[in-house]
Design an enzyme around this catalytic site. Structure first.
Site, PDB file in Angstrom:
ATOM      1  N   GLU A   1      -4.735   7.656  -3.134  1.00 44.06           N
ATOM      2  CA  GLU A   1      -5.279   6.403  -2.604  1.00 44.06           C
ATOM      3  C   GLU A   1      -5.568   5.407  -3.725  1.00 44.06           C
ATOM      4  OE1 GLU A   1      -5.169   6.118   0.557  1.00 44.06           O
ATOM      5  OE2 GLU A   1      -6.357   4.346   1.038  1.00 44.06           O
TER       6      GLU A   1
ATOM      7  N   HIS B   1       1.699   4.542  -2.784  1.00 43.71           N
ATOM      8  CA  HIS B   1       1.817   5.993  -2.556  1.00 43.71           C
ATOM      9  C   HIS B   1       3.199   6.494  -2.971  1.00 43.71           C
ATOM     10  CE1 HIS B   1      -1.955   6.816  -0.528  1.00 43.71           C
ATOM     11  NE2 HIS B   1      -1.745   5.898   0.413  1.00 43.71           N
TER      12      HIS B   1
ATOM     13  N   HIS C   1       0.835  -1.202   0.000  1.00 40.96           N
ATOM     14  CA  HIS C   1       0.000   0.000   0.000  1.00 40.96           C
ATOM     15  C   HIS C   1       0.875   1.260   0.000  1.00 40.96           C
ATOM     16  CE1 HIS C   1      -3.712   2.310   1.125  1.00 40.96           C
ATOM     17  NE2 HIS C   1      -2.815   3.106   1.691  1.00 40.96           N
ATOM     18  N   GLU C   2       1.818   1.319   0.923  1.00 45.96           N
ATOM     19  CA  GLU C   2       2.670   2.515   1.003  1.00 45.96           C
ATOM     20  C   GLU C   2       3.581   2.629  -0.214  1.00 45.96           C
ATOM     21  OE1 GLU C   2       1.767   4.652   3.004  1.00 45.96           O
ATOM     22  OE2 GLU C   2       0.536   3.367   4.296  1.00 45.96           O
TER      23      GLU C   2
END
Lengths: 492, 492
Positions: free
Chosen positions: A287, A261, A257-258
């Protein structure tokens, strides 16, 4: 008057560089800073914020912007000016006394919230929350200049979107998600992993995953922190993750997830470095990148097959017999109170609940006194069971304590965008699953880089998604994807 | 007019806070920053430096200072104003163009020096060094306003001291150190440690040593870096160290040295936090603290007896039979070219050489063209053997490349101060060795805290030492200490 643009951009570049330093201090605070340094750091950050505020409201800006706008014709310059004007107007509209009062109150409020959550005592937090909301409403009113206050707050995180638009989109999602969730929970539940997963081995695997998704370690680094996050833009984008000995997926999917980003920030066109175009364009688009990396790619049947092999290599047998079972385990739907622990299917129900409540709070249609009951009623309606204590309900998230109103909906908007992008990606790369099955995300992440990430702030969020996918974003693709995925896993 | 002082201190406090951020960025750069982030970091640091420069030369400062000086009577206010005036005048005297040219040239020069050192090619570095010296002479002339140029540069690091004073002090040291050195090298040489010293075990031991010397880990942290250093003031003072598998003393004594610097900053009166008095008063006094921790305490017979036991526990047998032999090993004198690797006895000979050469360079009595030969001649005279290559001679230190002229002598001045403080400490604490023999430095470090460290910048360096010891500082105590110590170890 070309000089005005040059002067403005030079001034803006220094401001961006100083803002990057502020971001680096936040990273340091969450990862490296000694505990006893907090009071000094607060003064350091406040001093830097004062410098930034003075620059963002510098009276020369108005003249520079006006002169530059008259003479700038190319798209990049226009987009830079759009961002600069927006930032200048935002900073100028809010009275300095209000801004500093907000900073003071929200800084203290986080501690009050943390203690109230630890004691499961919403009443102890309520007066502070009332104060935060009052100040944010005042700020929103200053920004809205007669328009909708919630929309004004929302535009900090997602410019070009309104609460009414989101309401329509989320309204279409909610009944479908509720029905799908209920059906999945009635079906047989997939197995859970068993055993202890060595934290060092998790970190080793997670670094491999970060690289597999294209995270450039020459311009980043991975550390542990209490809460996973991504920090920075351009040449220095750092992420954090965490490990839990019983739950390897926490580390793995937090990291992916990170990385989503971080790759967005790393993959922006170098020409935009330290300019307003040099960061992700909105929280929703941000997101969408973290979610498509994490879910549509990272939790896909094809990729989890590869991951299953990696995990067997790293941890040996952990009680899951084969790829199909592993895929179901990774996407397991189960009852729970907590947004951040929820699966891909239920996550948006959590967000929609918060969106409706915070919008009512800002509109004045809901009081803090009635908030806990409103939360519990809505949770029961959507999830079918009752909240047992405030720390599992209205006190679970930090956001409102620090004044983040208008932020929650960007989580679901990001999922909607991710749905649209995933549909377009599948069209563009028909053999995607073959690649993902070998742990190879290069074509997928390259497509996202070329169609979304490289543009930074050049296009407005909806325009960006429409350019990438060929259609205005709707909730349709996300819903179709979730229905298809969970119907197969749960044999619905 | 009390308001002028209040306004000035508030403004100064914000400047201090911003300067602390700049220090934190430097720490990050040496420990955490991804390699690929260098270009962006350079812009970030430059933007922050521009903010700091503007504040340090803010025209309002002159009026505030003048008004505050008229009305301030207490010692603390006077000392704050003395520091503030000094900083303001220093910043105002140097033309902005010269300051930015110096920053640009020294930033590039470090790379040129590093390459020249790697290639053992002084000629490749000479033109750059000439440019650096020319700029620093220009800066020194601006600061000196007709006075001695070298003294003006020196006062950045050691206010209140002149080159002539140091020349007299160092002139008294040099023949004695040469004679003592020659005698030690003619005597039988102590054994060296043998075997491999696990780096993780070194770090574990080093953390124990840091705590033993009173370093507060709640307001600091220890990381590895290429060069050991201490960074920060007040509530956030971090150190770095390094490990070498064959040489455990590198890690141990680098750490104790940096802990000395760090404890000085940590132990300053809290009331001075983020004010000009809230940092160590000079490089010489700073070095006195690092050196007395490292040498007079850390390399004492009593403390090394305790350390011997700790090292046996950590590493097993490493070829040294007993405490006496270990004490001699720790204080072993041997031939070598490199300042940073030299022992307590020879270290000052290295510094005195550099002091004389750099003073001649700044005075214009020595040209860069003749520098290498001058270095080699002097080295032969003091050390009795010839420099074999520039990387072991004139190219070994980074200092001159980055413009640090006037800095070297503070190393030896620090040793002189440490000698004075150690003599006074022994008088004040007669049973010091009993405590050190148990690894207990609490009384010693408490004495240093109360007599030196807590005052921060309140007193001028020499006044501070005189207050602590009861006499003006001279080289006598250092010399007596070294003679006594090395005569015993080498049975001279």
């Amino acid at each position: 008057m070309a000089d005005a643009y040059t002067d403005l951009m030079a001034f803006s570049r220094e401001t961006q560089a100083l803002a990057a330093i502020a971001g680096r201090l936040e990273w340091d605070q969450e990862t490296m800073m000694p505990r006893g340094a907090a009071a000094q750091r607060a003064e350091e950050s406040a001093a830097l914020e004062a410098v930034l505020h003075a620059r963002r409201t510098d009276p020369r800006m108005a003249d520079w912007i006006a002169a530059a706008e008259t003479n700038s014709t190319d798209n990049v310059a226009k987009a830079q000016l759009r961002h600069i004007r927006r930032g200048f107007e935002r900073a100028s509209k809010v009275p300095a006394a209000l801004a500093s009062e907000l900073a003071r109150v929200t800084s203290a409020a986080q501690g009050v919230w943390a203690e109230a959550r630890a004691n499961d005592d919403f009443a102890a937090f309520a007066p502070t929350l009332e104060r935060v909301i009052a100040l944010r409403r005042e700020e929103g009113a200053a920004l809205a200049a007669g328009g909708d206050v919630y929309d004004a707050l929302l535009s900090d995180y997602e410019p070009g979107t309104t609460g009414a638009e989101l309401e329509a989109m989320f309204g279409a999602l909610r009944p479908e998600l509720r029905a799908l969730r209920a059906a999945a929970l009635e079906a047989a539940s997939p197995a859970q992993v068993q055993g202890r997963f060595d934290p060092d081995a998790q970190m080793k695997l997670t670094l491999k995953l970060a690289e597999a998704f294209g995270y450039d370690m020459q311009r980043g680094r991975v550390d542990k922190a209490v809460h996973p996050f991504s920090s920075g833009s351009g040449l220095d984008v750092r992420i954090t993750t965490r490990t839990s000995a019983n739950d390897p997926f926490n580390c793995i999917y937090s990291t992916i997830h990170e990385v989503g980003h971080a790759c967005y920030e790393q993959n922006i066109d170098d020409a935009y470095l330290l300019t307003p175009l040099g960061s992700g364009v909105s929280m929703g688009v941000h997101e969408s990148q973290s979610r498509i990396y994490e879910n549509q790619l990272g939790r896909s049947r094809a990729f989890t097959a590869w991951l299953f092999g990696e995990m067997r290599d790293a941890f040996g047998d952990f009680g899951i017999p084969d790829e199909d079972a592993f895929y179901a385990t990774v996407n397991r739907v189960n009852n729970g109170f907590i947004r951040t622990e929820s699966d891909e299917l239920q996550y948006n129900l959590h967000v929609l609940l918060r969106f409706d409540l915070e919008r009512a709070l800002i509109a004045g249609d809901l009081t803090v006194r009635d908030l806990e009951a409103a939360w519990n009623d809505r949770f029961l309606a959507d999830f079918g069971f009752a909240v047992d204590k405030p720390s599992n309900g209205v006190l679970q998230d930090v956001h409102w304590s620090v004044g983040l109103f208008g932020y929650f909906p960007t989580y679901s908007l990001g999922n909607v965008y991710a749905g649209c992008l995933h549909e377009a990606l599948r069209r563009a790369v028909p053999d995607l699953d073959t690649q993902l099955g070998q742990g190879d995300t290069r074509t997928a992440t390259r497509w996202l880089k070329d169609n979304v990430q490289c543009h930074g702030g050049l296009y407005e969020p909806r325009d960006l998604i429409e350019r990438a996918t060929g259609a205005a974003p709707t909730e349709g693709p996300l819903l179709a994807y979730l229905k298809d995925k969970f119907s197969r896993i749960y044999a619905l």
